[in-house]
Motif scaffolding. Structure first.
Motif, PDB file in Angstrom:
ATOM      1  N   ALA A  96      21.790 -26.573 -18.582  1.00  0.00           N
ATOM      2  CA  ALA A  96      21.495 -25.272 -17.975  1.00  0.00           C
ATOM      3  C   ALA A  96      20.755 -24.333 -18.927  1.00  0.00           C
ATOM      4  CB  ALA A  96      22.766 -24.610 -17.453  1.00  0.00           C
ATOM      5  N   GLY A  97      20.181 -24.875 -20.009  1.00  0.00           N
ATOM      6  CA  GLY A  97      19.445 -24.058 -20.964  1.00  0.00           C
ATOM      7  C   GLY A  97      20.322 -23.104 -21.742  1.00  0.00           C
ATOM      8  N   ALA A  98      21.630 -23.310 -21.690  1.00  0.00           N
ATOM      9  CA  ALA A  98      22.577 -22.408 -22.360  1.00  0.00           C
ATOM     10  C   ALA A  98      22.514 -22.574 -23.875  1.00  0.00           C
ATOM     11  CB  ALA A  98      23.994 -22.674 -21.874  1.00  0.00           C
ATOM     12  N   SER A  99      22.633 -21.466 -24.594  1.00  0.00           N
ATOM     13  CA  SER A  99      22.588 -21.518 -26.056  1.00  0.00           C
ATOM     14  C   SER A  99      23.835 -22.172 -26.640  1.00  0.00           C
ATOM     15  CB  SER A  99      22.404 -20.117 -26.637  1.00  0.00           C
ATOM     16  OG  SER A  99      23.489 -19.297 -26.272  1.00  0.00           O
ATOM     17  N   ASP A 100      24.865 -22.339 -25.813  1.00  0.00           N
ATOM     18  CA  ASP A 100      26.078 -23.017 -26.278  1.00  0.00           C
ATOM     19  C   ASP A 100      26.329 -24.307 -25.482  1.00  0.00           C
ATOM     20  OD1 ASP A 100      26.714 -21.842 -23.873  1.00  0.00           O
ATOM     21  OD2 ASP A 100      28.596 -20.967 -24.547  1.00  0.00           O
ATOM     22  N   GLY A 101      25.290 -24.779 -24.797  1.00  0.00           N
ATOM     23  CA  GLY A 101      25.425 -25.956 -23.946  1.00  0.00           C
ATOM     24  C   GLY A 101      25.317 -27.265 -24.715  1.00  0.00           C
ATOM     25  N   LYS A 102      25.780 -28.322 -24.097  1.00  0.00           N
ATOM     26  CA  LYS A 102      25.715 -29.662 -24.671  1.00  0.00           C
ATOM     27  C   LYS A 102      24.260 -30.151 -24.647  1.00  0.00           C
ATOM     28  CE  LYS A 102      27.732 -34.197 -24.108  1.00  0.00           C
ATOM     29  NZ  LYS A 102      28.786 -34.589 -24.945  1.00  0.00           N
ATOM     30  N   THR A 103      23.868 -30.884 -25.678  1.00  0.00           N
ATOM     31  CA  THR A 103      22.502 -31.368 -25.809  1.00  0.00           C
ATOM     32  C   THR A 103      22.189 -32.471 -24.807  1.00  0.00           C
ATOM     33  OG1 THR A 103      22.441 -30.782 -28.143  1.00  0.00           O
ATOM     34  CG2 THR A 103      20.867 -32.450 -27.400  1.00  0.00           C
ATOM     35  N   ILE A 104      21.027 -32.326 -24.148  1.00  0.00           N
ATOM     36  CA  ILE A 104      20.500 -33.363 -23.270  1.00  0.00           C
ATOM     37  C   ILE A 104      19.489 -34.193 -24.059  1.00  0.00           C
ATOM     38  CG2 ILE A 104      19.209 -33.863 -21.161  1.00  0.00           C
ATOM     39  CD1 ILE A 104      20.159 -31.085 -20.138  1.00  0.00           C
ATOM     40  N   CYS A 105      18.548 -33.515 -24.722  1.00  0.00           N
ATOM     41  CA  CYS A 105      17.525 -34.156 -25.550  1.00  0.00           C
ATOM     42  C   CYS A 105      17.231 -33.254 -26.750  1.00  0.00           C
ATOM     43  CB  CYS A 105      16.226 -34.361 -24.789  1.00  0.00           C
ATOM     44  SG  CYS A 105      16.309 -35.539 -23.434  1.00  0.00           S
ATOM     45  N   LEU A 106      16.824 -33.885 -27.832  1.00  0.00           N
ATOM     46  CA  LEU A 106      16.396 -33.154 -29.019  1.00  0.00           C
ATOM     47  C   LEU A 106      15.090 -33.775 -29.490  1.00  0.00           C
ATOM     48  CD1 LEU A 106      16.963 -31.037 -31.240  1.00  0.00           C
ATOM     49  CD2 LEU A 106      18.132 -32.856 -32.502  1.00  0.00           C
ATOM     50  N   PHE A 107      14.027 -32.986 -29.471  1.00  0.00           N
ATOM     51  CA  PHE A 107      12.732 -33.447 -29.935  1.00  0.00           C
ATOM     52  C   PHE A 107      12.602 -33.032 -31.393  1.00  0.00           C
ATOM     53  CE2 PHE A 107      12.416 -33.187 -25.412  1.00  0.00           C
ATOM     54  CZ  PHE A 107      11.663 -34.293 -25.063  1.00  0.00           C
ATOM     55  N   VAL A 108      12.352 -34.018 -32.255  1.00  0.00           N
ATOM     56  CA  VAL A 108      12.286 -33.754 -33.695  1.00  0.00           C
ATOM     57  C   VAL A 108      10.893 -34.090 -34.232  1.00  0.00           C
ATOM     58  CG1 VAL A 108      14.764 -34.166 -33.985  1.00  0.00           C
ATOM     59  CG2 VAL A 108      13.157 -36.018 -34.348  1.00  0.00           C
TER      60      VAL A 108
ATOM     61  N   ILE B  38      23.177 -29.303 -34.436  1.00  0.00           N
ATOM     62  CA  ILE B  38      22.717 -28.142 -33.679  1.00  0.00           C
ATOM     63  C   ILE B  38      23.558 -26.973 -34.174  1.00  0.00           C
ATOM     64  CG2 ILE B  38      22.303 -27.189 -31.383  1.00  0.00           C
ATOM     65  CD1 ILE B  38      20.912 -29.937 -31.911  1.00  0.00           C
ATOM     66  N   ARG B  39      22.967 -26.073 -34.913  1.00  0.00           N
ATOM     67  CA  ARG B  39      23.735 -25.002 -35.558  1.00  0.00           C
ATOM     68  C   ARG B  39      24.470 -24.113 -34.562  1.00  0.00           C
ATOM     69  NH1 ARG B  39      21.117 -22.349 -40.649  1.00  0.00           N
ATOM     70  NH2 ARG B  39      23.322 -22.218 -41.130  1.00  0.00           N
ATOM     71  N   ARG B  40      23.889 -23.861 -33.400  1.00  0.00           N
ATOM     72  CA  ARG B  40      24.510 -22.962 -32.417  1.00  0.00           C
ATOM     73  C   ARG B  40      25.806 -23.527 -31.850  1.00  0.00           C
ATOM     74  NH1 ARG B  40      19.653 -20.186 -29.012  1.00  0.00           N
ATOM     75  NH2 ARG B  40      18.405 -19.666 -30.823  1.00  0.00           N
ATOM     76  N   THR B  41      25.882 -24.862 -31.765  1.00  0.00           N
ATOM     77  CA  THR B  41      27.044 -25.480 -31.131  1.00  0.00           C
ATOM     78  C   THR B  41      27.897 -26.283 -32.100  1.00  0.00           C
ATOM     79  OG1 THR B  41      25.856 -27.514 -30.585  1.00  0.00           O
ATOM     80  CG2 THR B  41      25.770 -25.718 -28.969  1.00  0.00           C
ATOM     81  N   GLY B  42      27.343 -26.626 -33.268  1.00  0.00           N
ATOM     82  CA  GLY B  42      28.053 -27.486 -34.208  1.00  0.00           C
ATOM     83  C   GLY B  42      27.989 -28.951 -33.814  1.00  0.00           C
ATOM     84  N   GLU B  43      27.292 -29.261 -32.743  1.00  0.00           N
ATOM     85  CA  GLU B  43      27.173 -30.635 -32.260  1.00  0.00           C
ATOM     86  C   GLU B  43      26.363 -31.471 -33.255  1.00  0.00           C
ATOM     87  OE1 GLU B  43      25.742 -32.750 -28.092  1.00  0.00           O
ATOM     88  OE2 GLU B  43      25.203 -30.678 -28.492  1.00  0.00           O
ATOM     89  N   LEU B  44      26.831 -32.677 -33.531  1.00  0.00           N
ATOM     90  CA  LEU B  44      26.143 -33.596 -34.425  1.00  0.00           C
ATOM     91  C   LEU B  44      25.594 -34.754 -33.600  1.00  0.00           C
ATOM     92  CD1 LEU B  44      25.423 -34.294 -37.374  1.00  0.00           C
ATOM     93  CD2 LEU B  44      27.542 -35.620 -37.445  1.00  0.00           C
TER      94      LEU B  44
ATOM     95  N   ARG C 256      13.442 -25.875 -24.664  1.00  0.00           N
ATOM     96  CA  ARG C 256      12.641 -24.830 -25.309  1.00  0.00           C
ATOM     97  C   ARG C 256      12.469 -25.175 -26.774  1.00  0.00           C
ATOM     98  NH1 ARG C 256      17.794 -24.869 -24.235  1.00  0.00           N
ATOM     99  NH2 ARG C 256      19.209 -23.754 -25.552  1.00  0.00           N
ATOM    100  N   GLU C 257      11.407 -24.614 -27.359  1.00  0.00           N
ATOM    101  CA  GLU C 257      11.177 -24.772 -28.791  1.00  0.00           C
ATOM    102  C   GLU C 257      12.214 -23.941 -29.522  1.00  0.00           C
ATOM    103  OE1 GLU C 257       7.865 -23.457 -32.059  1.00  0.00           O
ATOM    104  OE2 GLU C 257       7.141 -24.007 -30.055  1.00  0.00           O
ATOM    105  N   VAL C 258      12.725 -24.482 -30.637  1.00  0.00           N
ATOM    106  CA  VAL C 258      13.688 -23.749 -31.452  1.00  0.00           C
ATOM    107  C   VAL C 258      13.196 -23.734 -32.896  1.00  0.00           C
ATOM    108  CG1 VAL C 258      15.693 -24.210 -29.978  1.00  0.00           C
ATOM    109  CG2 VAL C 258      15.134 -25.808 -31.795  1.00  0.00           C
ATOM    110  N   PRO C 259      13.543 -22.696 -33.646  1.00  0.00           N
ATOM    111  CA  PRO C 259      13.140 -22.637 -35.053  1.00  0.00           C
ATOM    112  C   PRO C 259      13.768 -23.781 -35.849  1.00  0.00           C
ATOM    113  CG  PRO C 259      14.018 -20.520 -34.303  1.00  0.00           C
ATOM    114  CD  PRO C 259      14.282 -21.506 -33.216  1.00  0.00           C
ATOM    115  N   ASP C 260      13.086 -24.198 -36.897  1.00  0.00           N
ATOM    116  CA  ASP C 260      13.600 -25.260 -37.768  1.00  0.00           C
ATOM    117  C   ASP C 260      15.015 -24.942 -38.262  1.00  0.00           C
ATOM    118  OD1 ASP C 260      11.148 -26.429 -37.411  1.00  0.00           O
ATOM    119  OD2 ASP C 260      10.498 -26.222 -39.492  1.00  0.00           O
ATOM    120  N   ALA C 261      15.290 -23.669 -38.497  1.00  0.00           N
ATOM    121  CA  ALA C 261      16.598 -23.260 -39.026  1.00  0.00           C
ATOM    122  C   ALA C 261      17.734 -23.535 -38.043  1.00  0.00           C
ATOM    123  CB  ALA C 261      16.576 -21.788 -39.395  1.00  0.00           C
TER     124      ALA C 261
END
Length: 118
Positions: A101-113, A73-79, A57-62
């Motif tokens: 699983a689209g979870a807001s605290d899930g591990k990143t699969i892909c990040l589109f920047v 990823i601010r929600r998870t702290g993942e770098l 899903r699209e996420v805000p820049d913040a």
């Protein structure tokens, strides 16, 4: 009988897909698709490797902090390092995050920047 059932399901699915924009508007995306934007008025599809129909899903820049060490990823702290294969160029210039699983605290699969200027 089985062929009729399969045919009926196919016809219903095709009708549903055709009626979708009239029922819900054109700014609603199908699974694996990003919502159309000014930069990509026809929208675009997430690669299957990133999305199982609900992971992206699209996420805000913040929600994403870009720094010298990579993307946080601010929600998870993942770098995620900028050179990580999970990082992909965003076709529409917006951040899109795909998590397990689209979870807001899930591990990143892909990040589109968004692409960055020089």
């Amino acid at each position: 009988m089985r062929v009729r059932t399969i045919l009926a399901v196919g016809i219903l699915a095709a009708g549903y897909a055709a009626a979708w924009p009239m029922l819900f508007g054109s700014d609603v995306a199908f699974p694996h698709e990003a919502i159309p934007t000014a930069a990509m008025p026809q929208g675009w599809s997430y690669p299957f490797a990133c999305c199982s129909g609900y992971d992206c899903r699209e996420v805000p820049d913040a929600d994403i902090v870009e720094g010298a060490r990579g993307y946080e990823i601010r929600r998870t702290g993942e770098l995620i390092a900028m050179t990580d294969p999970k990082v992909r160029r965003s076709p529409d210039g917006k951040f899109h995050w795909c998590s397990v699983a689209g979870a807001s605290d899930g591990k990143t699969i892909c990040l589109f920047v968004p692409p960055r200027g020089f």
